[in-house]
Design a protein around this motif. Structure first.
Motif, PDB file in Angstrom:
ATOM      1  N   UNK A 126       0.913  -1.325   0.274  1.00 23.90           N
ATOM      2  CA  UNK A 126      -0.134  -0.087  -0.071  1.00 23.90           C
ATOM      3  C   UNK A 126       0.755   1.343  -0.011  1.00 23.90           C
ATOM      4  N   UNK A 127       2.099   1.334   0.374  1.00 16.08           N
ATOM      5  CA  UNK A 127       3.016   2.484   0.581  1.00 16.08           C
ATOM      6  C   UNK A 127       3.796   2.398  -0.635  1.00 16.08           C
ATOM      7  N   UNK A 128       3.810   1.315  -1.910  1.00 16.90           N
ATOM      8  CA  UNK A 128       4.695   1.230  -2.768  1.00 16.90           C
ATOM      9  C   UNK A 128       4.292   2.477  -3.906  1.00 16.90           C
ATOM     10  N   UNK A 129       5.334   2.840  -4.760  1.00 10.05           N
ATOM     11  CA  UNK A 129       5.122   3.805  -5.883  1.00 10.05           C
ATOM     12  C   UNK A 129       5.123   3.019  -7.004  1.00 10.05           C
ATOM     13  N   UNK A 130       5.543   1.629  -7.354  1.00 15.07           N
ATOM     14  CA  UNK A 130       5.658   1.172  -8.387  1.00 15.07           C
ATOM     15  C   UNK A 130       5.778  -0.525  -8.225  1.00 15.07           C
ATOM     16  N   UNK A 131       5.452  -1.178  -9.374  1.00 15.50           N
ATOM     17  CA  UNK A 131       5.848  -2.569  -9.305  1.00 15.50           C
ATOM     18  C   UNK A 131       7.153  -2.967  -8.564  1.00 15.50           C
ATOM     19  N   UNK A 132       8.099  -2.276  -9.155  1.00 21.04           N
ATOM     20  CA  UNK A 132       9.510  -2.325  -8.824  1.00 21.04           C
ATOM     21  C   UNK A 132       9.741  -2.044  -7.241  1.00 21.04           C
ATOM     22  N   UNK A 133       9.248  -1.138  -6.623  1.00 22.35           N
ATOM     23  CA  UNK A 133       9.098  -0.688  -5.467  1.00 22.35           C
ATOM     24  C   UNK A 133       8.452  -1.880  -4.485  1.00 22.35           C
ATOM     25  N   UNK A 135       8.362  -4.967  -5.201  1.00 19.53           N
ATOM     26  CA  UNK A 135       9.530  -5.993  -5.226  1.00 19.53           C
ATOM     27  C   UNK A 135      10.403  -5.957  -4.120  1.00 19.53           C
ATOM     28  N   UNK A 136      10.934  -4.600  -4.135  1.00 15.44           N
ATOM     29  CA  UNK A 136      12.045  -4.448  -3.265  1.00 15.44           C
ATOM     30  C   UNK A 136      11.221  -4.388  -1.715  1.00 15.44           C
ATOM     31  N   UNK A 137      10.119  -4.168  -1.444  1.00 11.71           N
ATOM     32  CA  UNK A 137       9.508  -4.091  -0.353  1.00 11.71           C
ATOM     33  C   UNK A 137       9.369  -5.544   0.107  1.00 11.71           C
ATOM     34  N   UNK A 138       9.171  -6.538  -0.772  1.00 11.08           N
ATOM     35  CA  UNK A 138       8.690  -7.864  -0.558  1.00 11.08           C
ATOM     36  C   UNK A 138      10.027  -8.586  -0.114  1.00 11.08           C
ATOM     37  N   UNK A 139      11.069  -8.116  -0.622  1.00 12.96           N
ATOM     38  CA  UNK A 139      12.386  -8.637  -0.477  1.00 12.96           C
ATOM     39  C   UNK A 139      12.661  -8.326   1.131  1.00 12.96           C
ATOM     40  N   UNK A 140      12.251  -7.054   1.655  1.00 11.03           N
ATOM     41  CA  UNK A 140      12.364  -6.511   2.898  1.00 11.03           C
ATOM     42  C   UNK A 140      11.795  -7.262   3.990  1.00 11.03           C
ATOM     43  N   UNK A 141      10.538  -7.746   3.491  1.00  8.55           N
ATOM     44  CA  UNK A 141       9.699  -8.396   4.681  1.00  8.55           C
ATOM     45  C   UNK A 141       9.842  -9.885   4.896  1.00  8.55           C
ATOM     46  N   UNK A 187       3.158 -10.158  -8.392  1.00  6.64           N
ATOM     47  CA  UNK A 187       3.876  -9.188  -8.466  1.00  6.64           C
ATOM     48  C   UNK A 187       4.792  -8.982  -9.839  1.00  6.64           C
ATOM     49  N   UNK A 188       5.122 -10.228 -10.161  1.00  2.00           N
ATOM     50  CA  UNK A 188       6.245 -10.339 -11.333  1.00  2.00           C
ATOM     51  C   UNK A 188       5.317  -9.724 -12.509  1.00  2.00           C
ATOM     52  N   UNK A 189       3.813 -10.474 -12.699  1.00  3.66           N
ATOM     53  CA  UNK A 189       3.330 -10.108 -13.542  1.00  3.66           C
ATOM     54  C   UNK A 189       3.095  -8.350 -13.773  1.00  3.66           C
ATOM     55  N   UNK A 190       2.912  -7.878 -12.637  1.00  4.61           N
ATOM     56  CA  UNK A 190       2.767  -6.333 -12.428  1.00  4.61           C
ATOM     57  C   UNK A 190       4.077  -5.800 -13.080  1.00  4.61           C
ATOM     58  N   UNK A 191       5.165  -6.247 -12.842  1.00  3.46           N
ATOM     59  CA  UNK A 191       6.575  -5.741 -13.174  1.00  3.46           C
ATOM     60  C   UNK A 191       6.527  -5.885 -14.787  1.00  3.46           C
ATOM     61  N   UNK A 246      16.681  -3.875 -11.470  1.00  5.62           N
ATOM     62  CA  UNK A 246      16.130  -3.238 -10.466  1.00  5.62           C
ATOM     63  C   UNK A 246      17.018  -2.121  -9.805  1.00  5.62           C
ATOM     64  N   UNK A 247      18.156  -2.040 -10.662  1.00  5.55           N
ATOM     65  CA  UNK A 247      19.031  -0.602 -10.405  1.00  5.55           C
ATOM     66  C   UNK A 247      18.295   0.637 -10.578  1.00  5.55           C
ATOM     67  N   UNK A 248      18.490   1.517  -9.776  1.00  3.16           N
ATOM     68  CA  UNK A 248      17.888   2.910 -10.165  1.00  3.16           C
ATOM     69  C   UNK A 248      18.452   3.465 -11.401  1.00  3.16           C
ATOM     70  N   UNK A 249      17.272   4.043 -12.149  1.00  2.00           N
ATOM     71  CA  UNK A 249      17.842   4.555 -13.415  1.00  2.00           C
ATOM     72  C   UNK A 249      17.947   3.621 -14.671  1.00  2.00           C
ATOM     73  N   UNK A 250      17.887   2.519 -14.329  1.00  2.00           N
ATOM     74  CA  UNK A 250      17.846   1.316 -15.459  1.00  2.00           C
ATOM     75  C   UNK A 250      16.789   1.209 -16.146  1.00  2.00           C
TER      76      UNK A 250
END
Length: 250
Positions: A126-133, A135-141, A187-191, A246-250
């Protein structure tokens, strides 16, 4: 039975007669084998017993919290129902009322942690700004960082181990795992919809991600390698390159 006789029997200073054991089993709605050994069909609490019981939702939650904590920290095979009762300041009989067997408590612990994990994922997404974001959050949890994280992983791994030995546990394990994998696939489909590697094999990526999560977390919990949560995070993020950059700007 005379109250004095019952008191002596419970203290172990007087043996129950066979007809007394049979009467107690009948009153409790269980078989004699289950009453005396814990083996055989699990008891079904009759409606009249339920009607006599006090209001229990809060008590059940307290018992569940105690069960998850002692199973996570001491190990399923090292925990007795009496330990769960002692942890939450109640009797073994009360624990048995809500969870007829220790295995039932393990089931409930798994479902409890599956629910808390779903809630965390929902909040983070709910706090994410994109599918890539996301994915990062899913890694964190997934990272076993806090004591609560470690408890959650401990119960999951222990249930997994029991399912290896007890086929009857596999449907519950499979259900929880399928729900978790479905989150990854969705989530991968969202990406892909956001233009990240549209030709990527989503199913293969999901298998890679879930296998890495499980394997790396077990390494951390067991201390079998020098794996750390930071290293786990790095490896999980790298796992999607070049499939999902996943790298910023890629």
């Amino acid at each position: 039975m005379d109250p004095t006789a019952l008191s002596k029997s419970l203290r172990g200073t007087r043996r129950f007669r066979d007809e007394e054991i049979a009467a107690i089993a009948a009153a409790c709605g269980v078989g004699v084998e289950y009453l005396t050994t814990g083996a055989g069909p699990e008891p079904v609490v009759s409606q009249d017993v339920r009607d006599r019981a006090p209001a229990t939702p809060d008590r059940r939650d307290q018992i569940l919290a105690a069960a998850t904590a002692v199973i996570a920290r001491r190990g399923y095979h090292n925990v007795r129902v009496a330990d769960i009762a002692r942890q939450c300041g109640t009797s073994s009989a009360t624990v048995h009322y809500h969870f007829p067997t220790k295995e039932a408590a393990l089931h409930a612990a798994l479902e409890h942690y599956a629910g808390t994990f779903r809630d965390r994922v929902h909040r983070e997404f709910g706090k994410a700004t994109s599918a890539r974001d996301k994915l990062r959050r899913l890694v964190e949890v997934q990272l076993p960082v806090s004591a609560a994280d470690v408890d959650e992983w401990s119960v999951w791994v222990q249930f997994w181990g029991q399912a290896v030995l007890q086929p009857r546990l596999r449907p519950a394990q499979r259900q929880v795992y399928s729900e978790w994998r479905a989150v990854v696939v969705g989530l991968l489909h969202e990406c892909r919809a956001e233009g990240l590697s549209p030709d990527a094999d989503v199913e293969a990526l999901a298998d890679r991600f879930t296998a890495l999560v499980d394997g790396l977390a077990v390494q951390i919990l067991a201390g079998s390698t020098a794996m750390t949560p930071d290293r786990m995070r790095e490896l999980l993020l790298r796992a999607f390159e070049p499939d999902l950059v996943l790298a910023d700007g890629a």
